[in-house]
Design a protein around this motif. Structure first.
Motif, mmCIF file in Angstrom:
data_model
loop_
_atom_site.group_PDB
_atom_site.id
_atom_site.type_symbol
_atom_site.label_atom_id
_atom_site.label_comp_id
_atom_site.label_asym_id
_atom_site.label_seq_id
_atom_site.Cartn_x
_atom_site.Cartn_y
_atom_site.Cartn_z
ATOM 1 N N ARG A 341 4.111 -0.812 2.532
ATOM 2 C CA ARG A 341 2.716 0.354 2.308
ATOM 3 C C ARG A 341 3.156 1.192 0.917
ATOM 4 N NH1 ARG A 341 0.179 1.098 7.023
ATOM 5 N NH2 ARG A 341 0.785 1.572 9.228
ATOM 6 N N ALA A 342 3.533 0.247 0.435
ATOM 7 C CA ALA A 342 3.146 0.681 -1.378
ATOM 8 C C ALA A 342 2.242 0.085 -1.925
ATOM 9 C CB ALA A 342 4.356 -0.777 -1.781
ATOM 10 N N GLU A 343 1.699 0.442 -1.001
ATOM 11 C CA GLU A 343 0.154 -0.033 -1.918
ATOM 12 C C GLU A 343 -1.028 0.453 -1.085
ATOM 13 O OE1 GLU A 343 -0.733 -0.866 -5.111
ATOM 14 O OE2 GLU A 343 1.747 -1.853 -4.819
ATOM 15 N N HIS A 344 -0.585 1.859 -0.115
ATOM 16 C CA HIS A 344 -1.569 1.588 0.419
ATOM 17 C C HIS A 344 -2.383 3.264 0.067
ATOM 18 C CE1 HIS A 344 -1.494 5.240 3.433
ATOM 19 N NE2 HIS A 344 -2.055 4.754 4.550
ATOM 20 N N PRO A 345 -3.563 3.051 0.577
ATOM 21 C CA PRO A 345 -4.946 3.974 -0.044
ATOM 22 C C PRO A 345 -4.207 5.798 -0.197
ATOM 23 C CG PRO A 345 -5.564 2.800 1.179
ATOM 24 C CD PRO A 345 -4.069 2.624 2.100
ATOM 25 N N SER A 346 -2.928 5.950 0.065
ATOM 26 C CA SER A 346 -3.054 7.431 -0.198
ATOM 27 C C SER A 346 -2.344 7.507 -1.368
ATOM 28 C CB SER A 346 -2.777 8.209 1.235
ATOM 29 O OG SER A 346 -1.703 9.284 0.862
ATOM 30 N N LEU A 348 -0.067 9.951 -1.475
ATOM 31 C CA LEU A 348 0.842 10.848 -1.037
ATOM 32 C C LEU A 348 1.705 10.489 -0.722
ATOM 33 C CD1 LEU A 348 2.019 13.792 -0.300
ATOM 34 C CD2 LEU A 348 0.596 13.310 1.712
ATOM 35 N N VAL A 349 1.318 9.323 0.545
ATOM 36 C CA VAL A 349 1.957 8.106 0.514
ATOM 37 C C VAL A 349 2.465 6.922 -0.371
ATOM 38 C CG1 VAL A 349 1.829 5.947 2.295
ATOM 39 C CG2 VAL A 349 0.812 7.767 3.430
ATOM 40 N N ARG A 350 2.179 6.228 -0.692
ATOM 41 C CA ARG A 350 2.523 5.806 -2.085
ATOM 42 C C ARG A 350 3.976 6.343 -2.910
ATOM 43 N NH1 ARG A 350 -3.000 4.837 -3.380
ATOM 44 N NH2 ARG A 350 -2.540 6.370 -5.479
ATOM 45 N N GLU A 351 3.733 7.437 -3.273
ATOM 46 C CA GLU A 351 4.558 8.065 -3.703
ATOM 47 C C GLU A 351 6.275 8.214 -3.156
ATOM 48 O OE1 GLU A 351 7.912 11.181 -5.434
ATOM 49 O OE2 GLU A 351 5.835 12.644 -3.765
ATOM 50 N N HIS A 352 6.670 8.942 -1.764
ATOM 51 C CA HIS A 352 6.923 8.603 -1.074
ATOM 52 C C HIS A 352 7.712 7.548 -0.695
ATOM 53 C CE1 HIS A 352 5.428 12.652 -0.133
ATOM 54 N NE2 HIS A 352 6.521 13.477 -0.110
ATOM 55 N N VAL A 353 6.514 6.267 -0.492
ATOM 56 C CA VAL A 353 7.964 5.197 -0.534
ATOM 57 C C VAL A 353 7.797 4.607 -2.024
ATOM 58 C CG1 VAL A 353 7.313 2.832 -0.056
ATOM 59 C CG2 VAL A 353 5.401 4.347 0.543
ATOM 60 N N ARG A 354 7.532 5.226 -2.696
ATOM 61 C CA ARG A 354 8.593 4.870 -4.246
ATOM 62 C C ARG A 354 9.696 5.466 -4.215
ATOM 63 N NH1 ARG A 354 4.198 5.013 -6.731
ATOM 64 N NH2 ARG A 354 4.078 7.258 -7.445
ATOM 65 N N TRP A 355 9.858 6.812 -3.462
ATOM 66 C CA TRP A 355 10.825 7.043 -4.111
ATOM 67 C C TRP A 355 12.386 6.403 -2.784
ATOM 68 C CZ3 TRP A 355 13.571 9.230 0.140
ATOM 69 C CH2 TRP A 355 13.981 10.545 0.042
ATOM 70 N N ALA A 356 11.831 6.190 -1.433
ATOM 71 C CA ALA A 356 12.149 5.978 -0.710
ATOM 72 C C ALA A 356 12.972 4.044 -0.902
ATOM 73 C CB ALA A 356 11.927 5.034 0.785
ATOM 74 N N LEU A 357 12.434 3.964 -1.791
ATOM 75 C CA LEU A 357 12.797 2.572 -2.178
ATOM 76 C C LEU A 357 13.702 2.504 -3.250
ATOM 77 C CD1 LEU A 357 9.551 0.512 -2.152
ATOM 78 C CD2 LEU A 357 11.491 -0.533 -0.823
#
Length: 365
Positions: A341-346, A348-357
């Motif tokens: 999901r790291a390259e999701h169009p949103s 908002l999603v990308r930022e939270h995925v980055r934080w999670a990783l």
């Protein structure tokens, strides 16, 4: 001659037949609640729930919200599924201890309560019309600016607990509320006294400190608000506190001693769908938007949309990665799910995925 007292008794009998646990009646003068509402709004404790402020004091003035209103019929409906085990509170606490598993609030695992209550309140209004003839009314189920908990407590549905929810001696707090504003003058049903005593279990149990004092809630810190109502980024300081909660939070209710009396629903609508029995975070994060919409059809969960759904799951997986007990294999599995999901169009999603990783680097040593 119209016997209003007898009619309220008839309303209560109709309500029980429709699956309601209790029917009450409140008056329309809520002026004593206005200062508290104004202070709560002025302090910004409603967060970005702008609809809370947009109607001003109409929330506390039913006769202004629906002109002609003389009484408010209140209703509560139990929602624990019929098969809920006796130790359900312990079962839910255990779910929160499994970081790879998704925790969804109990009320959201079945059919959307808005639809269930609205339909049954409408049937109750239809029965009133059959007995009275045409009359003015409007049905509400958490869908308009109405002080539901205030009306419920004034009409004897229970008392306001220190977590601000309504508590009932015979039903705990695991129930939904609804109202019918009517232009018929009915006698109010008596309020009940409070029974929280010195207990502060809900305040101590809140993971984020959202219950700032007895009977005071700051929605901006509440996990239910953050995972459902809040549309933007979840504040970074709050993210680790969410644990594996991806939709709502029941902690203040799970800990409440009165919920040992919580009743099971008589309706099949609130039976938990199989997909919510023990879903994993990885499984849910992999859902496409079409799959999300299909699995949440007729569910209150659909209201947050796929973007917020992925945001919440990313935070939960980031919290799983922070667990020192996680194995190397589990970490690899979770990281791979997030990378997808790291390259999701949103953004908002990308930022939270980055934080999670990045959470993998925050594991205590």
């Amino acid at each position: 001659m119209f016997d209003a007292v007898h009619f309220v008794s008839q309303l209560q009998a109709w309500g029980r037949a429709l699956g309601f646990a209790q029917i009450g009646v409140a008056g329309v003068d809520l002026s004593s609640a206005e200062p508290g509402l104004l202070a709560w709004l002025a302090e910004g404790r409603h967060g970005d729930m702008h609809y809370m402020a947009s109607h001003g004091l109409k929330r506390a003035r039913p006769a202004e919200l629906v002109p002609g209103t003389l009484s408010v019929i209140t209703a509560r409906m139990d929602y624990l599924p019929a098969a809920t085990p006796a130790d359900w509170q312990a079962v839910e606490w255990q779910r929160l201890q499994r970081p790879h598993e998704a925790a969804v609030s109990l009320y959201a695992r079945g059919r959307d309560y808005h639809k269930v209550l609205r339909q049954r309140l409408q049937k109750l209004a239809d029965q009133m019309a059959s007995a009275l003839g045409p009359f003015g009314y409007r049905v509400f189920t958490d869908s308009a600016p109405v002080l539901e908990a205030e009306l419920a407590s004034r009409s004897g549905q229970g008392w306001r607990g220190k977590h601000t929810l309504v508590l009932n001696r015979e039903g705990g707090s695991m129930f939904f509320l609804g109202e019918i504003l009517v232009d018929v003058a009915l006698p109010a049903t008596p309020a009940t006294s409070g029974h929280c005593g010195q207990c502060q279990a809900c305040i101590s149990a809140c993971p984020t400190g959202a219950i700032t004092a007895p009977y005071q809630l700051d929605a901006r810190r509440c996990i239910s608000y953050l995972t459902i109502e809040h549309a933007g980024p979840i504040p970074e300081a709050m993210r680790p506190l969410l644990g594996n909660r991806i939709y709502g939070c029941d902690d203040c209710q799970l800990i409440c001693p009165w919920n040992k009396f919580a009743q099971r629903s008589t309706l099949p609508d609130f039976e938990a769908r199989p997909v919510w029995q023990r879903p994993t975070l990885v499984q849910l994060l992999a859902w496409s938007e079409d799959e999300f919409l299909r699995h949440t059809e007729g569910s209150p969960i659909r209201r947050i949309g796929h973007e917020r759904w992925l945001r919440n799951l990313a935070v939960a997986l980031g919290n799983a990665l922070r667990q020192p007990s996680a194995t190397a294999t589990e970490r690899q599995h979770w990281q791979a799910a997030l990378q997808a999901r790291a390259e999701h169009p949103s953004a908002l999603v990308r930022e939270h995925v980055r934080w999670a990783l990045q959470s993998a680097d925050a594991v205590p040593t």
